[in-house]
Design an enzyme around this catalytic site. Structure first.
Site, short mmCIF file in Angstrom:
data_model
loop_
_atom_site.label_atom_id
_atom_site.label_comp_id
_atom_site.label_asym_id
_atom_site.label_seq_id
_atom_site.Cartn_x
_atom_site.Cartn_y
_atom_site.Cartn_z
N ASP A 115 0.42 -1.31 -0.09
CA ASP A 115 -0.14 0.01 -0.16
C ASP A 115 0.64 0.64 0.15
O ASP A 115 1.26 1.86 0.96
CB ASP A 115 -0.98 -0.25 1.03
CG ASP A 115 -0.24 -0.06 2.72
OD1 ASP A 115 0.87 -0.94 2.00
OD2 ASP A 115 -0.68 -0.30 3.55
N GLU A 160 12.75 1.17 7.15
CA GLU A 160 11.24 0.11 6.78
C GLU A 160 11.77 0.24 5.23
O GLU A 160 11.20 -0.89 4.56
CB GLU A 160 10.55 1.03 7.22
CG GLU A 160 8.81 0.73 6.51
CD GLU A 160 7.98 1.80 6.29
OE1 GLU A 160 6.27 0.98 6.53
OE2 GLU A 160 7.86 3.09 6.49
#
Length: 554
Positions: free
Chosen positions: A301, A485
């Site tokens: 996403d 991340e």
């Protein structure tokens, strides 16, 4: 591992409502929720849905209705009076970029570990309690996430934290028992969707550390079966040419799966962003919301994979696609279920699931392979055609063993030509501004690519990806003291970008994959010495031991 303990945890059950009866922040606070999110009281919409109410929702809502119309009403001040806003977790731990990255990761697990009762849960908290300790990704993500956890567990094992890896699997069992599936994360607003189904891979990881793997497979069979039932719900009565929730039956009767979400409203943690996306589209808002939510279930996403025009989020069409990675994962779940049924002395069911797996393998090879381009890709099931998009998801059939050798040979050439970059494997070939596109690279996709290519004899390419990605991670760590991340793998001098929130550090799956790669492949990063702290003597015979090289044999 003591099987008795696992048996007790599988039986663990908390008497809480079913999914449909669990109230989320939007249901509890109605117009107040909408106003807070749409007026941007907090820069990050996740802040409010994670806040704890200081009174009953009914009392807060009544107070809001009484005060909102008064002159000088301050919505932000009202929220801060009536809610305890989550604060950033503080830790005495301070990273030292001169320290070995593996020691840093080993120490960082303690910072990212959460105890079952470490959060002051109120009766209206959005956090779903877990019975065992777990690891959060880091940054804004202060709850457990489903698919992140598998990649985190890879590193936990090498750091000697098998106990924590087992606890995380047991937590997922408790979620399956309570809600019938593993949600996106342990928050009420995540319950309407799941994430890429890596639970079977987690069970395999735990079994690999056991002296009697068959006992582990048998112990986890009930949870594996419930996981499968969730993804396949409605398949038995589905007519050709139709879809129901997460299952799709093609015109010829072939059964495959897609991502879905049981709600068609804006995501509560990204409410304003979703409303604005729907407004920019000329489609029914509910359809846009469903596709946004389904993309969140995919874990990607967002990405050009899901965009009709490949560029604009307003054209998102996730539910129109049969994704190659999801169907590879479900093939793997079917094979692990067959193994679990065999271990449980249910040979008829084992035969059934082996047959299901073979049918899916054939379907993936037939429908998700683009022979012209030489790639596995996603399939537009209504239109009966492939998207033709080149993405790192196309390596999933190699990782889970669905590809033929010829297909793997061609995929390797595509990877070499289009996806391999100076900092590792890029996610897609498109630079859309979304975070799951170029120029970003993500830890889970590096691991899948390295494992998949290595399994089909492409060890030199696998080792190149590993070396480049680890080099990117370690260099960034030495410059900043952080593991991130995601990374810009096209231009390593720049940070990764895109997405609905700033880049996060911590970071669970980066730690896990880096820790694992630095053990199994010596010399990936100069000046880094990584040894496995795993209890190798608990490995059953015949399984590969940590330290196995990815390099091609001479």
């Amino acid at each position: 591992m003591k099987v008795k303990v696992i048996g007790l945890m599988i039986a663990f059950c908390i008497a809480t409502p079913a999914v449909a009866e669990v109230d989320t922040p939007s249901h509890l606070f109605g117009q107040l929720f909408v106003d807070v999110q749409m007026q941007g009281v907090f820069p990050d919409g996740k802040t409010f849905v994670d806040a704890l109410p200081n009174d009953t929702p009914a009392a807060i809502v009544q107070r809001y209705e009484e005060e909102r119309g008064k002159p000088g009403f301050d919505l932000s001040a009202f929220v801060h009076r009536n809610f305890t806003v989550p604060s950033t977790k503080r830790s005495a731990y301070r990273s030292d970029p001169s320290e070995d990255v593996c020691r840093h990761i080993d120490d960082l697990w303690q910072v990212l570990e959460r105890r079952p009762d470490s959060v002051p849960l109120g009766p209206y908290s959005s956090l779903l309690p877990l019975p065992r300790p777990y690891v959060v990704p880091g940054g804004r993500f202060d709850e457990v996430y489903y698919w992140d956890s598998y990649f985190t567990m890879l590193g936990l094992e090498e750091s000697g934290r098998h106990d924590l890896a087992v606890s995380m699997v047991e937590n997922f069992v408790s979620l399956v028992d309570r809600y019938g599936h593993i949600p996106n994360g342990n928050r009420s607003y995540f319950l309407s969707r799941s994430q890429p189904p890596f639970f079977a891979s987690m069970v395999e990881l735990i079994a690999a550390r056991s002296r009697n793997p068959a006992t582990i497979y048998a112990a986890f069979l009930p949870a594996l079966s419930k996981e499968y039932d969730f993804w396949m719900e409605g398949a038995d009565t589905l007519e050709p040419g139709n879809a129901h929730r997460r299952v799709v039956r093609l015109d010829d009767g072939t059964l495959l799966n897609r991502y879905w979400d049981d709600r068609d409203s804006p995501r509560e943690e990204s409410y304003r962003e979703d409303v604005e996306t729907a407004r920019a589209s000329n489609r029914p808002a509910a359809d846009v919301y469903r596709d946004l939510r389904a993309a969140a279930e995919s874990g990607w996403d967002f990405s050009s994979r899901w965009l009709g025009d490949g560029k604009s989020l307003a054209t998102i069409n996730t539910t129109a696609l049969v994704p190659v990675d999801l169907n590879s994962l479900l093939f793997h779940l079917e094979t692990v279920l067959a193994k679990s049924y065999a271990a449980s002395r249910k040979p008829e069911k084992a035969v059934e699931f082996r047959a299901r797996a073979q049918l899916r393998k054939a379907a993936v090879r037939r429908y998700l392979w683009d022979d012209r381009e030489g790639v596995f890709t996603d399939y537009l099931w209504r239109e009966g055609k492939l998207t033709g998009k080149v993405t790192a998801a196309g390596l999933s059939p190699l990782f889970f063993g669905l590809a033929t050798q010829a297909q793997a040979d061609r995929m390797a050439k595509v990877v070499q030509s289009y996806l391999l970059k100076p900092g590792g494997l890029v996610t897609t070939t498109v630079q859309s501004g979304q975070q799951w596109d170029a120029p970003n690279g993500w830890a889970p996709l590096q691991w899948i690519a390295i494992g998949g290519l290595s399994a089909y004899g492409k060890r030199a390419l696998a080792q190149t990806i590993a070396r480049r990605w680890i080099g990117r991670v370690v260099t960034a760590y030495r410059n900043t003291g952080k593991l991130m991340e995601k990374y810009n793998v096209v231009n390593p001098s720049l940070a990764a970008g895109g997405g609905e929130y700033p880049g996060q550090d911590g970071f669970g799956w980066t730690n896990g994959v880096a820790r694992k790669l630095l053990v199994i492949e010596d010399g990936l990063a100069a000046g880094t010495r990584c040894v496995s702290r795993a209890a190798n003597d608990d490995l059953p015979s015949g399984l590969p031991r940590p330290g196995r090289s990815l390099k091609a044999a001479p």
